[in-house]
Motif scaffolding. Structure first.
Motif, short mmCIF file in Angstrom:
data_model
loop_
_atom_site.label_atom_id
_atom_site.label_comp_id
_atom_site.label_asym_id
_atom_site.label_seq_id
_atom_site.Cartn_x
_atom_site.Cartn_y
_atom_site.Cartn_z
N MET A 27 0.74 -1.19 0.04
CA MET A 27 0.00 0.22 0.09
C MET A 27 1.05 1.33 0.11
SD MET A 27 -3.14 -1.17 2.43
CE MET A 27 -4.16 0.27 1.90
N ALA A 28 2.10 1.26 0.59
CA ALA A 28 2.87 2.43 0.85
C ALA A 28 3.67 2.47 -0.70
CB ALA A 28 3.90 2.25 2.03
N GLU A 29 4.20 1.53 -1.13
CA GLU A 29 5.04 1.66 -2.25
C GLU A 29 4.35 1.52 -3.72
OE1 GLU A 29 7.91 2.46 -2.16
OE2 GLU A 29 8.51 2.03 -0.03
N GLY A 36 -8.52 -5.04 1.30
CA GLY A 36 -8.80 -6.75 1.13
C GLY A 36 -7.93 -7.11 0.09
N TYR A 37 -7.78 -6.27 -1.03
CA TYR A 37 -6.94 -6.86 -2.22
C TYR A 37 -5.62 -6.79 -1.77
CZ TYR A 37 -4.50 -6.77 -6.48
OH TYR A 37 -3.76 -6.94 -7.57
N ALA A 38 -5.00 -5.98 -0.91
CA ALA A 38 -3.59 -5.84 -0.32
C ALA A 38 -3.47 -7.09 0.52
CB ALA A 38 -3.27 -4.51 0.27
N LYS A 39 -4.29 -7.40 1.38
CA LYS A 39 -4.17 -8.44 2.29
C LYS A 39 -4.12 -9.71 1.45
CE LYS A 39 -7.53 -7.30 4.95
NZ LYS A 39 -8.57 -7.15 6.05
N GLU A 63 0.35 -1.34 10.89
CA GLU A 63 1.85 -1.43 10.14
C GLU A 63 2.21 -0.52 9.14
OE1 GLU A 63 3.72 -3.91 10.92
OE2 GLU A 63 2.63 -4.83 12.35
N LEU A 64 1.06 0.08 8.29
CA LEU A 64 1.21 0.88 7.20
C LEU A 64 1.79 2.25 7.95
CD1 LEU A 64 1.04 2.01 4.40
CD2 LEU A 64 -1.61 2.46 4.67
N ARG A 65 1.30 2.86 8.87
CA ARG A 65 1.52 3.91 9.58
C ARG A 65 3.39 3.80 10.17
NH1 ARG A 65 -2.35 7.67 10.42
NH2 ARG A 65 -4.54 6.86 10.38
#
Length: 205
Positions: A27-29, A36-39, A63-65
Motif C-alpha cells: 500500500m505504501a509503495e 482486502g486486495y492488499a491482504k 503497520e502502514l503507519r
C-alpha cells in the motif's frame, strides 16, 4: 502493547503479522487503496493458502503507519497536504453531488502512488458523468471488485490537477441512511472537516 500486537502472538498470529506487514508495504509503495486486495495479494505472495486468517484493516493500517513513519515521513507530510488541498478543490467542483473524502488521504496514510478517494451521492451515475463531460474531463468507469453493503453503483477514475482520483457514486437516498452512522462503514468527511484537517498538518515548506 496494543491489542492487535497481542492478537498477533496467538494462533496463526505470526502469519497475520507477516501478511499485515507485507500488505502495508504494498500500500505504501505501490499505491494499493483496497485493504482486502492488499491482504489477499500479500498472503498469496507469502505462500499462505486460502484458509489462513487475514489481519484486520486496523492491523494493516497500524503497520502502514509504522512503515511510513520509518521510510517516508517527511516526503509524505508534504504529499498529504498537497492531496488534501486538491481534494478540497475537487469537492468544491462536485459540490452538487454531496462529496465526502474517504480513504488514505483522509486517514493520513496516503502514499507515493495513492489516489484521492471521494464518495458522491447522485440521482444517477449519468448525472456525474455528464458533469465531467461538460467540463472536458476524461474518465473511465470500473465496477467495484467486491460486493457488499458499502459497494458503490460504479467508480469513475480520472485525474484532478495531475493527481489520480477515484469517485465512488452511490444512490442519493443512501446518504440519508448513513447519516445515523454505522461502525461497519469506512470513515468519510465533508469539505469543512477536510479543511479542518489541513490546519492540523504541520507546514513543512
Amino acid at each position: 502493547m496494543t491489542r492487535h500486537k497481542q492478537a498477533f502472538r496467538t494462533g496463526n498470529g505470526f502469519a497475520r503479522q507477516a501478511i499485515a506487514a507485507s500488505a502495508a508495504r504494498m500500500m505504501a509503495e505501490d499505491g494499493i487503496n483496497d485493504y482486502g486486495y492488499a491482504k489477499r495479494k500479500a498472503a498469496r505472495g507469502l505462500g499462505y493458502g486460502e484458509g489462513v486468517g487475514l489481519p484486520t484493516n486496523e492491523e494493516v493500517q497500524s503497520e502502514l503507519r509504522a512503515y511510513q513513519a520509518l521510510y517516508q515521513e517527511d516526503e509524505l507530510k508534504v504529499r498529504l497536504r498537497e492531496m488534501r488541498i486538491v481534494a478540497l478543490d475537487l469537492m468544491a467542483g462536485l459540490e452538487e453531488f454531496r462529496p465526502y473524502l474517504t480513504g488514505a488521504v483522509l486517514d493520513g496514510t496516503a502514499g507515493r502512488a495513492s489516489s484521492i478517494e471521494v464518495d458522491l451521492f447522485a440521482d444517477s451515475t449519468k448525472d456525474v458523468e455528464i458533469s465531467l463531460l461538460s467540463r472536458g474531463i476524461p474518465y473511465r468507469t470500473s465496477e467495484p471488485r467486491r460486493q457488499g453493503p458499502d459497494t458503490p453503483e460504479t467508480q469513475l477514475h480520472l485525474e484532478w490537477e495531475d493527481i489520480p482520483v477515484i469517485l465512488s457514486v452511490y444512490p442519493l437516498p443512501l446518504e440519508r441512511q448513513r447519516a445515523a452512522g454505522s461502525r461497519h462503514e469506512r470513515a468519510r468527511a465533508k469539505p469543512a472537516a477536510v479543511a479542518a484537517l489541513l490546519e492540523d498538518v504541520e507546514d513543512v515548506d
